[in-house]
Scaffold this motif. Sequence first.
Motif, mmCIF file in Angstrom:
data_model
loop_
_atom_site.group_PDB
_atom_site.id
_atom_site.type_symbol
_atom_site.label_atom_id
_atom_site.label_comp_id
_atom_site.label_asym_id
_atom_site.label_seq_id
_atom_site.Cartn_x
_atom_site.Cartn_y
_atom_site.Cartn_z
ATOM 1 N N GLU A 50 0.804 -1.347 0.130
ATOM 2 C CA GLU A 50 0.038 0.034 0.069
ATOM 3 C C GLU A 50 0.761 1.341 0.029
ATOM 4 O O GLU A 50 0.585 2.033 -0.708
ATOM 5 N N ARG A 51 2.033 1.274 0.642
ATOM 6 C CA ARG A 51 2.981 2.306 0.551
ATOM 7 C C ARG A 51 3.546 2.544 -0.624
ATOM 8 O O ARG A 51 3.503 3.550 -1.070
ATOM 9 N N LEU A 54 0.702 4.183 -2.614
ATOM 10 C CA LEU A 54 0.537 5.796 -2.129
ATOM 11 C C LEU A 54 1.483 6.671 -2.815
ATOM 12 O O LEU A 54 1.356 7.737 -3.084
ATOM 13 N N ARG A 55 2.762 6.355 -2.702
ATOM 14 C CA ARG A 55 3.947 6.985 -3.224
ATOM 15 C C ARG A 55 3.853 7.300 -4.614
ATOM 16 O O ARG A 55 4.150 8.367 -4.849
ATOM 17 N N ILE A 57 0.895 7.773 -6.191
ATOM 18 C CA ILE A 57 -0.197 8.492 -6.305
ATOM 19 C C ILE A 57 0.405 10.011 -5.911
ATOM 20 O O ILE A 57 -0.145 10.917 -6.594
ATOM 21 N N ALA A 58 0.890 9.990 -4.735
ATOM 22 C CA ALA A 58 1.585 11.216 -4.006
ATOM 23 C C ALA A 58 2.449 11.697 -5.349
ATOM 24 O O ALA A 58 2.607 13.020 -5.217
ATOM 25 N N GLY A 59 3.199 10.962 -5.893
ATOM 26 C CA GLY A 59 4.090 11.503 -7.025
ATOM 27 C C GLY A 59 3.460 11.959 -8.338
ATOM 28 O O GLY A 59 4.107 12.401 -9.303
ATOM 29 N N GLY A 60 2.025 11.895 -8.183
ATOM 30 C CA GLY A 60 1.305 12.382 -9.554
ATOM 31 C C GLY A 60 1.095 11.449 -10.344
ATOM 32 O O GLY A 60 0.765 11.785 -11.709
ATOM 33 N N GLN A 61 1.525 10.260 -10.271
ATOM 34 C CA GLN A 61 1.395 8.979 -11.315
ATOM 35 C C GLN A 61 -0.163 8.689 -11.286
ATOM 36 O O GLN A 61 -0.888 8.401 -10.201
ATOM 37 N N ASP A 62 -0.729 8.281 -12.371
ATOM 38 C CA ASP A 62 -1.822 7.879 -12.461
ATOM 39 C C ASP A 62 -2.013 6.406 -12.196
ATOM 40 O O ASP A 62 -1.460 5.690 -13.125
ATOM 41 N N HIS A 71 6.633 -0.291 -9.726
ATOM 42 C CA HIS A 71 6.638 -0.093 -8.455
ATOM 43 C C HIS A 71 6.863 -1.049 -7.219
ATOM 44 O O HIS A 71 6.737 -0.708 -6.001
#
Length: 128
Positions: A50-51, A54-55, A57-62, A71
């Motif tokens: 899950e981390r 999350l990283r 998505i937080a980095g702007g990836q779709d 990942h």
Amino acid sequence: MQVRDGMSSVVLTIGPGHSLSEAARLMAERNVGAAVVVDPESPGPGIVTERDILRAIAGGQDPTVELVRDHLTDELISASPEWSLEQAAETMTEHGFRHLLVVNGPDLLGVLSMRDIVRCWVGGGVVH
């Protein structure tokens, strides 16, 4: 207590071509924080957590486009079922992760999470 006493032997496995969104949905459906990634073209399994999602998505990836293969962690430290829970917790803390694959030689036996360790230590037992 040993790793075998706390690990989950029911493991979510996915392929490297799953999107992060698909991986997250499957993990949520099974209420787990990680999935083992099995790629027939790789020498061993990987793990996506899950981390990791999350990283991304937080980095702007779709997450509907990004693939698990880009990942995941594929250089894993695995645990023996004979390890103590203390040894597993120390390894997780030392390396900064919350899940260990439990193996016996080439065979994947299960996954041990920090949550599993805590559950054992507070007397809740294993619910998997």
